[in-house]
Design an enzyme around this catalytic site. Structure first.
Site, PDB file in Angstrom:
ATOM      1  N   CYS A 112       0.818  -1.226   0.000  1.00  0.00           N
ATOM      2  CA  CYS A 112       0.000   0.000   0.000  1.00  0.00           C
ATOM      3  C   CYS A 112       0.843   1.263   0.000  1.00  0.00           C
ATOM      4  O   CYS A 112       0.343   2.341  -0.306  1.00  0.00           O
ATOM      5  CB  CYS A 112      -0.934  -0.014   1.201  1.00  0.00           C
ATOM      6  N   HIS A 253      -3.619   6.908   2.473  1.00  0.00           N
ATOM      7  CA  HIS A 253      -3.982   5.607   1.907  1.00  0.00           C
ATOM      8  C   HIS A 253      -5.371   5.228   2.423  1.00  0.00           C
ATOM      9  O   HIS A 253      -5.685   5.431   3.602  1.00  0.00           O
ATOM     10  CB  HIS A 253      -2.944   4.571   2.354  1.00  0.00           C
ATOM     11  N   ASN A 283     -10.192  -0.597  -0.674  1.00  0.00           N
ATOM     12  CA  ASN A 283      -8.733  -0.508  -0.612  1.00  0.00           C
ATOM     13  C   ASN A 283      -8.144  -1.036  -1.927  1.00  0.00           C
ATOM     14  O   ASN A 283      -8.202  -2.237  -2.199  1.00  0.00           O
ATOM     15  CB  ASN A 283      -8.235  -1.333   0.584  1.00  0.00           C
TER      16      ASN A 283
END
Ligand code: UT7
Length: 329
Positions: A112, A253, A283
């Site tokens: 990520c 994020h 996500n």
């Protein structure tokens, strides 16, 4: 030389996977997903397409916006944990599709945090004067490594790509100003995908053991993510003599709405200083930040000379923040 963003774009697949649909796949419900994560739906790429398809689309948006030809590109960096294949790298597949004849490129696998790592890396090539431009892409087809029988993970992830073009500027006060990146491999047990690498190459056994799907100990990752992202954001602001009041937008994020909310409070930021689009996309790993940045730009939330901070936390553990002064109109 400074590295400035001169083009930004994204691509999301059309197909949506809603919470209602997930209710029919695993034992979950819309209220749990929305209250625990903030996610309402995510996008899913067709089975017969790979990450490079989305990465190429996002890059094409950027080239068109900046009005430059693929032949002018000097370097392509793709941040991804879901490459189309192990060899060649995703950058090569994007280069082929774009017909970017005169560039080189490589992938960065930092889960990520991949986009921040890629942006920081790309900035070095510009600042040293080695390259005039770099296409930086964050793209992941998380649906390809998600177990749709595991309610702990399948509600979280989606597919997307975002891209920016970095170019050089002589103005020291604009563009990428600073970054702080961390790596702590002791986090390896909490977030991983073990199958298909050199340690556990694909076999009947790895398939039977579901080792080709992402595994996450969500509770532990959650704890580290809140502290890691908040601290590294505070650190970069302090280091550059900035406070929350100076920051126009914080682009975190997008892993969980509650993580973002907790960090926003720790940083003393107002809601309108924070970009949140997790409700629409879930996500998307390396794509969350360029996707959120691209939407924020489209919505007129960033103007020239605004201070922008981005931050991420992910598998490894890897985490970091990057400070930039927006240089586009
Ligand atoms: O992007 C990389 C970084 N990743 C992250 O930052 C993600 C960090 N983690 C998280 O976002 C959260 O931990 C999750 C969203 C993954 C999980 O939320 P949580 O509040 O930590 O839930 P939990 O895992 O503690 O589970 C609470 C309960 C459990 O039931 P029991 O054991 O209390 O009876 C779970 O089994 O909720 C249950 N549960 C679910 N219930 C309905 C877990 N998943 C689901 C589900 N639907 N999908």
């Amino acid at each position: 030389m400074r590295a400035i963003i001169t083009g930004i774009g994204h691509y999301v697949p059309e197909k949506r996977l809603t919470n209602k649909e997930l209710e029919m796949m695993v034992q979950t419900d819309n209220d749990w997903i929305v209250s625990r994560t903030g996610i309402k739906e995510r996008r899913i790429l067709d089975k017969d397409k790979g990450t490079s398809f989305m990465a190429t689309k996002a890059a094409q948006v950027v080239l068109e916006q900046r009005n430059i030809s693929p032949e002018e590109l000097e370097l392509i960096i793709v941040a991804t944990s879901t490459p189309d294949m192990l060899v060649p790298n995703t950058a090569a597949l994007v280069q082929k599709e774009l017909n970017a004849k005169y560039c080189w490129g490589f992938d960065i696998n930092s889960a990520c945090s991949g986009f921040i790592c890629a942006l920081a890396t790309a900035a070095q090539f510009i600042e040293t004067g080695r390259h005039k431009n770099v296409m930086v892409i964050g793209a992941d087809k998380m649906s390809s490594i998600t177990d749709y029988e595991d309610r702990n993970t399948c509600i979280l992830f989606g597919d997307a790509a975002g891209a920016v073009l970095l170019e050089s500027s002589k103005k020291k006060e604009c563009g990428i100003q600073d970054f702080i990146l961390h790596l702590d491999g002791s986090g390896d047990k909490y977030l991983k995908m073990e199958g298909g690498g050199s340690l556990c190459p694909a076999s009947h056994e790895t398939v039977d053991k579901k080792m080709h799907y992402v595994y996450q100990d969500g509770k532990n990752v959650y704890k580290y993510a809140v502290t890691g992202m908040a601290d590294v954001t505070i650190d970069i602001m302090k280091k550059n003599n900035l406070t929350g009041k100076n920051i126009k937008l914080f682009i975190p994020h997008q892993a969980n709405y509650r993580i973002i909310d907790a960090i926003t409070k720790k940083l003393n930021l107002d809601q309108d200083q924070v970009v949140i689009n997790i409700d629409k996309y879930g996500n998307t790993t390396a794509a969350t930040i360029p996707l959120a940045m691209s939407e924020a730009y489209q919505n007129g939330r960033m103007k020239r000379d605004d201070w922008i901070v981005i931050a991420a936390f992910g598998g490894g553990f890897t985490w970091g923040s990057l400070l930039l002064k927006w240089a586009m109109n």
